[in-house]
Design a protein around this motif. Structure first.
Motif, PDB file in Angstrom:
ATOM      1  N   TYR A 187       0.698  -1.096   0.023  1.00  0.00           N
ATOM      2  CA  TYR A 187      -0.176  -0.058   0.011  1.00  0.00           C
ATOM      3  C   TYR A 187       1.091   1.262   0.119  1.00  0.00           C
ATOM      4  O   TYR A 187       1.568   1.510   0.748  1.00  0.00           O
ATOM      5  N   LEU A 188       0.626   2.069  -1.070  1.00  0.00           N
ATOM      6  CA  LEU A 188       1.191   3.390  -1.128  1.00  0.00           C
ATOM      7  C   LEU A 188       0.529   4.587  -0.991  1.00  0.00           C
ATOM      8  O   LEU A 188      -0.670   4.455  -1.456  1.00  0.00           O
ATOM      9  N   ASP A 189       0.860   5.329   0.025  1.00  0.00           N
ATOM     10  CA  ASP A 189       0.284   6.875   0.214  1.00  0.00           C
ATOM     11  C   ASP A 189       1.135   7.791  -0.572  1.00  0.00           C
ATOM     12  O   ASP A 189       2.278   7.923  -0.223  1.00  0.00           O
ATOM     13  N   TYR A 190       0.662   8.206  -1.696  1.00  0.00           N
ATOM     14  CA  TYR A 190       1.388   8.877  -2.734  1.00  0.00           C
ATOM     15  C   TYR A 190       1.429  10.432  -2.039  1.00  0.00           C
ATOM     16  O   TYR A 190       0.488  11.108  -1.896  1.00  0.00           O
ATOM     17  N   ASP A 191       2.619  11.017  -2.277  1.00  0.00           N
ATOM     18  CA  ASP A 191       2.806  12.411  -1.523  1.00  0.00           C
ATOM     19  C   ASP A 191       2.180  12.564  -0.379  1.00  0.00           C
ATOM     20  O   ASP A 191       1.234  13.377   0.025  1.00  0.00           O
ATOM     21  N   CYS A 192       2.687  11.677   0.734  1.00  0.00           N
ATOM     22  CA  CYS A 192       2.129  11.463   1.948  1.00  0.00           C
ATOM     23  C   CYS A 192       2.292  12.806   2.835  1.00  0.00           C
ATOM     24  O   CYS A 192       1.820  12.595   4.132  1.00  0.00           O
ATOM     25  N   GLY A 193       3.272  13.691   2.740  1.00  0.00           N
ATOM     26  CA  GLY A 193       3.427  14.602   3.681  1.00  0.00           C
ATOM     27  C   GLY A 193       3.964  13.969   4.790  1.00  0.00           C
ATOM     28  O   GLY A 193       4.929  13.164   5.024  1.00  0.00           O
TER      29      GLY A 193
ATOM     30  N   TYR B 105       3.762   1.893   2.620  1.00  0.00           N
ATOM     31  CA  TYR B 105       4.824   3.134   2.339  1.00  0.00           C
ATOM     32  C   TYR B 105       4.430   4.340   2.131  1.00  0.00           C
ATOM     33  O   TYR B 105       3.313   4.700   1.585  1.00  0.00           O
ATOM     34  N   GLY B 106       5.181   5.350   2.533  1.00  0.00           N
ATOM     35  CA  GLY B 106       4.756   6.649   2.276  1.00  0.00           C
ATOM     36  C   GLY B 106       5.743   7.532   1.578  1.00  0.00           C
ATOM     37  O   GLY B 106       6.873   7.263   1.891  1.00  0.00           O
ATOM     38  N   ILE B 107       5.329   8.311   0.693  1.00  0.00           N
ATOM     39  CA  ILE B 107       6.604   8.762  -0.501  1.00  0.00           C
ATOM     40  C   ILE B 107       6.447  10.130  -0.488  1.00  0.00           C
ATOM     41  O   ILE B 107       4.973  10.647  -0.873  1.00  0.00           O
ATOM     42  N   THR B 108       7.353  10.833  -0.759  1.00  0.00           N
ATOM     43  CA  THR B 108       7.156  12.292  -0.950  1.00  0.00           C
ATOM     44  C   THR B 108       8.320  13.043  -1.330  1.00  0.00           C
ATOM     45  O   THR B 108       9.382  12.291  -1.048  1.00  0.00           O
ATOM     46  N   GLU B 109       8.407  14.218  -1.793  1.00  0.00           N
ATOM     47  CA  GLU B 109       9.664  14.895  -2.194  1.00  0.00           C
ATOM     48  C   GLU B 109      10.227  15.863  -0.875  1.00  0.00           C
ATOM     49  O   GLU B 109      11.383  16.313  -0.971  1.00  0.00           O
TER      50      GLU B 109
ATOM     51  N   VAL C 170      12.022   9.367   0.560  1.00  0.00           N
ATOM     52  CA  VAL C 170      12.134  10.696  -0.022  1.00  0.00           C
ATOM     53  C   VAL C 170      12.351  10.206  -1.702  1.00  0.00           C
ATOM     54  O   VAL C 170      13.582   9.675  -1.807  1.00  0.00           O
ATOM     55  N   SER C 171      11.732  10.657  -2.575  1.00  0.00           N
ATOM     56  CA  SER C 171      11.951  10.494  -3.950  1.00  0.00           C
ATOM     57  C   SER C 171      11.166  11.564  -4.754  1.00  0.00           C
ATOM     58  O   SER C 171      10.358  12.140  -4.449  1.00  0.00           O
ATOM     59  N   THR C 172      11.748  11.923  -6.051  1.00  0.00           N
ATOM     60  CA  THR C 172      11.135  12.640  -6.933  1.00  0.00           C
ATOM     61  C   THR C 172       9.845  11.757  -7.112  1.00  0.00           C
ATOM     62  O   THR C 172       9.584  10.666  -7.344  1.00  0.00           O
ATOM     63  N   LEU C 173       8.621  12.564  -7.280  1.00  0.00           N
ATOM     64  CA  LEU C 173       7.526  11.847  -7.698  1.00  0.00           C
ATOM     65  C   LEU C 173       7.116  11.629  -9.071  1.00  0.00           C
ATOM     66  O   LEU C 173       6.291  10.853  -9.466  1.00  0.00           O
ATOM     67  N   LYS C 174       7.869  12.260  -9.758  1.00  0.00           N
ATOM     68  CA  LYS C 174       7.623  11.896 -11.697  1.00  0.00           C
ATOM     69  C   LYS C 174       8.215  10.664 -11.681  1.00  0.00           C
ATOM     70  O   LYS C 174       7.750  10.171 -12.811  1.00  0.00           O
TER      71      LYS C 174
END
Length: 298
Positions: free
Chosen positions: A90-96, A124-128, A166-170
């Motif tokens: 499970y991914l929360d995209y741009d999770c802050g 997983y939580g991902i954001t820039e 931490v990752s670029t979202l593109k």
């Protein structure tokens, strides 16, 4: 041991080094979780970040429970969704700072019908915004410490920590068709990257602003605003399974309204004059209006 990650340098699969827990690819690029508790795979050239003051205001406002009706609706729709058996990546995209991810997992864990899902989640939580993930990892660490000390046993399963990245979202550092579930909260579905990493049959839950969302606040920015018809976000790659509208009202002071504004795409349109007007105002019935959709990848 295999992982769901791709090397951000060369796009090769990343393997887990069993002894160290680090990640490496066949071309000898190596990554370790940092001392603050999250992974840094790549960084955007101009990541959107908030000041420490704005981050504190956002967190205080969110954790006051103002969006709990949204969390409760997400829980109910997730329980009703057709999720795969076994582990649920499970991914929360741009999770802050991870508020929605954290609260949704806790709500599922406390629910009779949601507990089985909560136990199977690999989240997983991902954001820039690295400063936001620093805060998210710290909150998770503090929750684990509270469990260890016996202060609480709710909402924190030490065996199922959220992995923060931490990752670029593109360009996501995730393999094709690697996720069973994605949440996209108060953001538009752009490009094909999220669809690339979602498995066929995988579920996308999207929370989008509906026409009346923050109406009284937006009137300060758009004086001649007119209400538009409800737009249901759709994609040819997705089969729409369920739609629900969540509407309620909040009583907020001007300072709280400014913090709420900072969480929206409208913030950059509010100049200093408008912000001063909002800060001096009082909102007795600020409208919150979202549409939540559950879709399945074809």
């Amino acid at each position: 041991m295999k992982s769901i990650y791709l090397c951000p340098v060369c796009d090769q699969p990343l393997l887990i080094h069993e002894a160290s827990g680090g990640l490496h690819c066949c071309k000898k690029h190596h990554f370790d979780k940092n001392a603050n508790g999250y992974w840094t795979f790549s960084q955007a050239k101009k990541p959107q970040t908030d000041s420490r003051q704005v981050m504190r205001a956002k967190r205080f406002l969110l954790e006051s429970g103002i969006f709990m009706p949204v969390i409760e609706k997400l829980e109910a729709m997730l329980i009703a969704a057709e999720l795969s058996d076994g582990e649920i990546h499970y991914l929360d995209y741009d999770c802050g700072e991870g508020y929605y991810l954290r609260e949704l997992r806790a709500k599922l864990a406390q629910s009779h019908y949601g507990r089985n899902i909560a136990k199977r989640l690999c989240a997983y939580g991902i954001t820039e915004a690295e400063n936001a993930l620093f805060s998210a990892a710290k909150i998770q660490s503090e929750a684990k410490a509270a469990v260890d000390s016996g202060e609480t046993d709710i909402g924190c399963d030490k065996k199922q920590d959220t992995t923060f990245i931490v990752s670029t979202l593109k360009k996501l550092p995730l393999a094709d068709d690697s996720l069973d579930l994605v949440t996209l909260i108060d953001k538009q579905l752009k490009g094909k990257e999220l669809l690339r990493v979602l498995k066929p049959g995988g579920v996308l839950i999207q929370v989008s602003p509906a026409p009346r969302h923050l109406w009284q606040l937006r009137e300060f920015i758009y004086p001649d605003m007119q209400e538009k018809s409800l737009n249901i976000p759709q994609s040819k790659a997705l089969e729409l399974l369920q739609t629900e509208r969540v509407s309620f009202k909040l009583a907020l002071n001007g300072e709280q309204a400014i913090a709420l504004l900072e969480m929206t795409p409208y913030a950059w349109r509010a100049n200093d004059k408008v912000r001063k007007q909002i800060a001096a105002a009082s909102f007795e019935a600020l409208e919150i209006d979202f549409v939540i959709t559950v879709s399945k990848k074809r």
